[in-house]
Motif scaffolding. Structure first.
Motif, short mmCIF file in Angstrom:
data_model
loop_
_atom_site.label_atom_id
_atom_site.label_comp_id
_atom_site.label_asym_id
_atom_site.label_seq_id
_atom_site.Cartn_x
_atom_site.Cartn_y
_atom_site.Cartn_z
N ALA A 166 0.82 -1.21 0.00
CA ALA A 166 0.00 0.00 0.00
C ALA A 166 0.86 1.26 0.00
N VAL A 167 1.88 1.29 0.85
CA VAL A 167 2.76 2.46 0.99
C VAL A 167 3.90 2.37 -0.02
N THR A 168 4.08 3.44 -0.79
CA THR A 168 5.19 3.47 -1.76
C THR A 168 6.45 4.09 -1.16
N GLU A 169 6.28 5.15 -0.37
CA GLU A 169 7.42 5.82 0.25
C GLU A 169 6.91 6.80 1.30
N VAL A 170 7.81 7.24 2.18
CA VAL A 170 7.49 8.23 3.20
C VAL A 170 8.49 9.37 3.09
N ASP A 171 7.97 10.58 2.97
CA ASP A 171 8.81 11.78 2.89
C ASP A 171 8.64 12.55 4.19
N PHE A 172 9.65 12.47 5.07
CA PHE A 172 9.61 13.19 6.34
C PHE A 172 10.17 14.59 6.11
N LEU A 173 9.37 15.61 6.44
CA LEU A 173 9.82 16.98 6.22
C LEU A 173 10.44 17.55 7.49
N ALA A 174 9.69 18.30 8.26
CA ALA A 174 10.26 18.90 9.46
C ALA A 174 9.13 19.48 10.29
N THR A 175 9.52 20.27 11.31
CA THR A 175 8.56 20.89 12.20
C THR A 175 8.39 22.36 11.83
N PHE A 176 7.13 22.79 11.81
CA PHE A 176 6.82 24.18 11.49
C PHE A 176 5.58 24.60 12.29
N GLU A 177 5.75 25.60 13.13
CA GLU A 177 4.66 26.17 13.92
C GLU A 177 3.88 25.11 14.69
N GLY A 178 4.62 24.27 15.42
CA GLY A 178 4.01 23.31 16.32
C GLY A 178 3.52 22.02 15.69
N THR A 179 3.77 21.82 14.40
CA THR A 179 3.34 20.60 13.73
C THR A 179 4.51 20.01 12.94
N THR A 180 4.72 18.72 13.12
CA THR A 180 5.71 17.99 12.33
C THR A 180 4.97 17.28 11.20
N THR A 181 5.45 17.48 9.97
CA THR A 181 4.73 16.98 8.80
C THR A 181 5.54 15.92 8.05
N ALA A 182 4.84 14.89 7.63
CA ALA A 182 5.39 13.88 6.73
C ALA A 182 4.31 13.52 5.72
N PHE A 183 4.72 13.07 4.56
CA PHE A 183 3.77 12.60 3.56
C PHE A 183 4.03 11.13 3.27
N VAL A 184 2.94 10.37 3.27
CA VAL A 184 3.02 8.94 2.97
C VAL A 184 2.44 8.73 1.57
N GLY A 185 3.27 8.32 0.64
CA GLY A 185 2.78 7.99 -0.70
C GLY A 185 2.09 6.63 -0.66
N THR A 186 0.90 6.55 -1.26
CA THR A 186 0.17 5.28 -1.30
C THR A 186 -0.28 4.99 -2.72
N ARG A 187 -0.54 3.74 -3.01
CA ARG A 187 -0.94 3.38 -4.37
C ARG A 187 -2.35 3.88 -4.69
N THR A 188 -3.23 3.87 -3.70
CA THR A 188 -4.59 4.39 -3.85
C THR A 188 -4.99 5.05 -2.54
N GLU A 189 -6.16 5.68 -2.52
CA GLU A 189 -6.69 6.24 -1.27
C GLU A 189 -7.32 5.10 -0.46
N ALA A 190 -6.46 4.27 0.06
CA ALA A 190 -6.88 3.08 0.80
C ALA A 190 -7.30 3.44 2.22
#
Length: 211
Positions: A166-190
């Motif tokens: 299901a998961v293709t990759e994970v892109d961990f970004l950083a922290t900004f204004e109290g929130t740490t953000t990452a994006f999880v690439g998936t094959r579909t909206e599962a």
């Protein structure tokens, strides 16, 4: 004479037991010294798997994934000052798991949802991901390392794992204004689900395999 024989039998049994015990200990030492003991990497992986297998009960029939594709949110505690220290990705039976381990104080919150145009918080730069969908993970109650005293996770590229369906990759970004953000690439909206584990503190995101 009979009395001596009755005493001799237990004594012989004790002697045999001691010899047997020594032989077993010797075998264990031989196995370790011959290099057959598990490597430290394998041992660590087993401990991680055991700790993260304690997911909350789903309350659904066996084989049915306990999640959906709707946004999942939770509020952080008022005293939360947390930094992501480690990110792990792994394939499981029927779903893929992404784990965000945290250090600091308090309890994190989160906002996890599918987005059509993933962009980097603050800079607004587009985020390119493999797959047909992007799951945005925002961990709230986050603090910068100089506030929490905890070193933040970093990676020279995206994270992947063997065998994920299901998961293709994970892109961990950083922290900004109290929130740490990452994006999880998936094959579909599962379907997915999010939950919290303790000792150590972890936000866990699981994405169901198709079908």
């Amino acid at each position: 004479m009979h009395a001596r024989l009755r005493l001799a039998v237990p004594a012989l049994a004790v002697s045999l037991a001691l010899v047997s015990g020594c032989a077993q200990e010797g075998g264990s030492d031989t196995a370790s010294s011959s290099g057959t003991a598990p490597s430290s990497e394998g041992a660590a992986a087993s401990q991680t798997s055991a700790a993260e297998s304690s997911a909350p009960a789903s309350g659904t029939p066996a084989g049915e994934f306990p999640g959906d594709a709707e946004p999942d949110t939770e509020t952080a505690s008022d005293d939360a000052r947390l930094t992501v220290t480690t990110v792990r990705v792994a394939a499981q039976d029927g779903f893929d798991r992404v784990v965000f381990e945290l250090g600091g104080t308090g309890t994190p919150g989160w906002d996890v949802r599918y987005v059509t145009d993933p962009t980097e918080p603050g800079r607004g730069e587009p985020v390119q991901l493999e797959g047909g969908a992007a799951l945005q993970v925002g961990i709230t109650g986050a603090g910068y390392p100089y506030d929490t005293g905890v070193e933040e996770f970093s990676s020279p590229g995206t994270l992947t794992a063997a065998g994920t369906a299901a998961v293709t990759e994970v892109d961990f970004l950083a922290t900004f204004e109290g929130t740490t953000t990452a994006f999880v690439g998936t094959r579909t909206e599962a379907p997915f689900r999010v939950y919290l584990l303790q000792d150590p503190l972890r936000v866990v995101v699981e994405v169901a395999h198709a079908g």
